[in-house]
Structure formats: structure tokens, C-alpha cells
Design an enzyme around this catalytic site. Structure first.
Site, mmCIF file in Angstrom:
data_model
loop_
_atom_site.group_PDB
_atom_site.id
_atom_site.type_symbol
_atom_site.label_atom_id
_atom_site.label_comp_id
_atom_site.label_asym_id
_atom_site.label_seq_id
_atom_site.Cartn_x
_atom_site.Cartn_y
_atom_site.Cartn_z
ATOM 1 N N HIS A 122 -3.331 -5.631 0.364
ATOM 2 C CA HIS A 122 -2.822 -5.982 1.700
ATOM 3 C C HIS A 122 -2.805 -7.495 1.902
ATOM 4 O O HIS A 122 -3.736 -8.061 2.490
ATOM 5 C CB HIS A 122 -3.696 -5.337 2.776
ATOM 6 C CG HIS A 122 -3.525 -3.861 2.894
ATOM 7 N ND1 HIS A 122 -2.560 -3.279 3.684
ATOM 8 C CD2 HIS A 122 -4.203 -2.844 2.299
ATOM 9 C CE1 HIS A 122 -2.643 -1.961 3.590
ATOM 10 N NE2 HIS A 122 -3.635 -1.674 2.757
ATOM 11 N N CYS A 160 0.847 -1.193 0.000
ATOM 12 C CA CYS A 160 0.000 0.000 0.000
ATOM 13 C C CYS A 160 0.890 1.253 0.000
ATOM 14 O O CYS A 160 1.547 1.539 -0.986
ATOM 15 C CB CYS A 160 -0.984 -0.044 1.155
ATOM 16 S SG CYS A 160 -2.381 1.098 0.967
ATOM 17 N N GLU A 200 -1.087 -9.018 4.004
ATOM 18 C CA GLU A 200 -0.858 -9.284 5.433
ATOM 19 C C GLU A 200 -2.131 -9.209 6.267
ATOM 20 O O GLU A 200 -2.150 -9.660 7.415
ATOM 21 C CB GLU A 200 0.166 -8.283 5.983
ATOM 22 C CG GLU A 200 -0.389 -6.936 6.436
ATOM 23 C CD GLU A 200 -0.820 -6.001 5.313
ATOM 24 O OE1 GLU A 200 -1.202 -4.864 5.603
ATOM 25 O OE2 GLU A 200 -0.779 -6.410 4.133
#
Length: 254
Positions: free
Chosen positions: A178, A88, A180
Site C-alpha cells: 500500500h 492490493c 498510498e
């Protein structure tokens, strides 16, 4: 053990499951929290760099004064060919440092589990080559990379955001999404802001839960590929740093 510097730009944007995966794959993480006043190092003495997300533009030094140091570390990693993973804001910083263009409030915002299409260029990409042509991941952004850096490899896109993934050089990757973040991250998002963008937080959460088992498997594979790249580069540098002694030296006496 290879060491990875992780730059966490906000309190909520930690490495989450990505950190667990990288540790499980033999990497040591040095997570820095510059928003708390902890300075970033002047030199990148680590084997790799991971830069996480945050609600800033890449040059928003007034609100986030550590971003100048983050840009310098990314530049050092590119010069030294040390692996980089930017997520990001981290991906936008990589694009900015590489000569691309990032724009605030660019195009249509993306929030929640989003379909991402991998381009043909991923067939030879060390990070994404084993993934299917379409994957899902969480998105939560209104800013975007609108021009990739010169000579970047364009790896993935979505319906609303063309530049979802790219690579600079041999081992620096920028991601808009994202990998994660699990579905539960959505529960911490501002429900009022989401409504202003036409989204219901509960519906976003339900869809992300549905997509999560497959998405998690894909991003676990990507994390393993990144860790493998870091380990291989670490071994190469270690071998290059060692030199055999000149003939006649370094031997035991008879």
C-alpha cells in the site's frame, strides 16, 4: 488534463496521499465508490485506471457485485494500453484478469511496515527504476497472487509474499503493498485480528512511523513516475487523434 478513474472498493480504502500526489502532478481523479451503489462506467473513457484495495477476492461478486465491472474496465485498459495501477485487491484483480492465480489465506499474512526487495527487472521498469533495491511499505493482507499472469514481468518480492509487484504489458502494474497508506492507517486496523496473527497494533504503528520518512519519499517518486506515464500516453493519443487537413484545405483565403 488527463483523467484517471479511481475505483475505491471500501469506505476506508481511499486514495489518500496517492490522490494528493497524482493531482499535484497534473492528473484529474474521478473517484468512484461502487460499495455505495454508484455504478462503474461500462466503458473506460479515462486516460488511466487506479484500482484500490478491499477485503475481497477478485471474483467475490456475491459480496462485491461491482467487481465484474472492475474486471471489465481492467481488461479494456489492457487492450487499449492505458496505464493501470492496482493496489492490493486492485493488483490481485489485475493478476486475475491477466490469467494469473489469486488464493485466499495464502502463505503467511503480512501486516505493518514490510521490507520489499526489488528484482533486477525493475532496472528498465518505468515505475520502479529509480527506487533502491530495498524499500518499505505498509502491508495488510492474507490473500495473495500465487501465480503471475503469463508474460508478466516480476518486479518485487518480500520474505513472506513472493509477488509484491508485477507489470503486464508496457503500463499496467499490480502491487500487493500500500504505497498510498501512511503509518496512521494502522490505527484503524482491528487490534483483535492483528493479535490473532501475532501482531501488536501499537508496535506496528511505531515501526511504521520510523520507516515513514524514507518510505514516503520512495512512493512519492513512484507516483510521479505513474503520473508521467499517464501524461505521456495522453499526449500520444491526442496527437494520434489529430490529423492535418488535406493539402489545399484549412487555409485562409488570400
Amino acid at each position: 488534463m488527463p483523467r484517471v478513474l479511481v475505483i475505491q472498493n471500501t469506505r476506508r480504502s481511499g486514495p489518500r496521499r496517492l490522490g494528493d500526489w497524482l493531482r499535484a502532478d497534473g492528473l484529474e481523479l474521478d473517484v468512484r465508490l461502487p460499495f455505495d451503489g454508484t455504478p462503474l462506467p461500462d466503458r473506460l473513457d479515462h486516460d488511466a485506471l487506479v484500482v484500490l484495495g478491499g477485503g475481497f477476492m477478485p471474483d467475490d461478486d456475491e459480496r462485491a457485485p461491482w467487481l465484474g465491472s472492475a474486471r471489465s474496465l481492467i481488461s479494456q485498459a489492457l487492450d487499449d494500453e492505458r496505464p493501470v495501477l492496482g493496489i492490493c485487491l486492485g493488483g490481485q484483480l489485475l493478476a486475475h484478469v491477466g490469467g494469473g492465480k489469486v488464493q485466499a489465506d495464502a502463505g503467511m499474512p503480512e501486516h505493518g511496515s514490510t521490507s520489499i526487495q526489488l528484482r533486477d527487472e525493475t532496472r528498465d521498469d518505468p515505475l520502479l527504476c529509480d527506487l533502491p533495491s530495498e524499500v518499505t511499505a505498509l502491508e495488510h493482507h492474507v490473500d495473495a497472487v500465487i501465480d503471475l499472469p503469463p508474460n508478466a514481468s516480476w518486479l518485487a518480492s518480500s520474505e513472506k509474499c513472493p509477488h509484491q509487484a508485477f507489470r503486464l504489458g508496457s503500463c499496467a502494474w499490480g502491487l500487493q503493498f500500500h504505497p498510498e497508506a501512511p503509518a496512521t492507517a494502522i490505527l484503524n486496523w482491528d487490534a483483535d485480528k492483528l493479535r490473532r496473527h501475532g501482531h501488536d497494533r501499537e508496535l506496528l504503528y511505531e515501526q511504521a512511523l520510523t520507516d515513514e520518512p524514507t518510505a514516503e519519499r520512495h512512493w512519492r517518486a513512484m507516483a510521479a513516475a505513474f503520473a508521467r506515464t499517464v501524461r505521456e500516453r495522453h499526449r500520444s493519443r491526442s496527437c494520434a487523434a489529430w490529423r492535418p487537413p488535406p493539402v489545399g484545405e484549412g487555409r485562409l483565403s488570400s
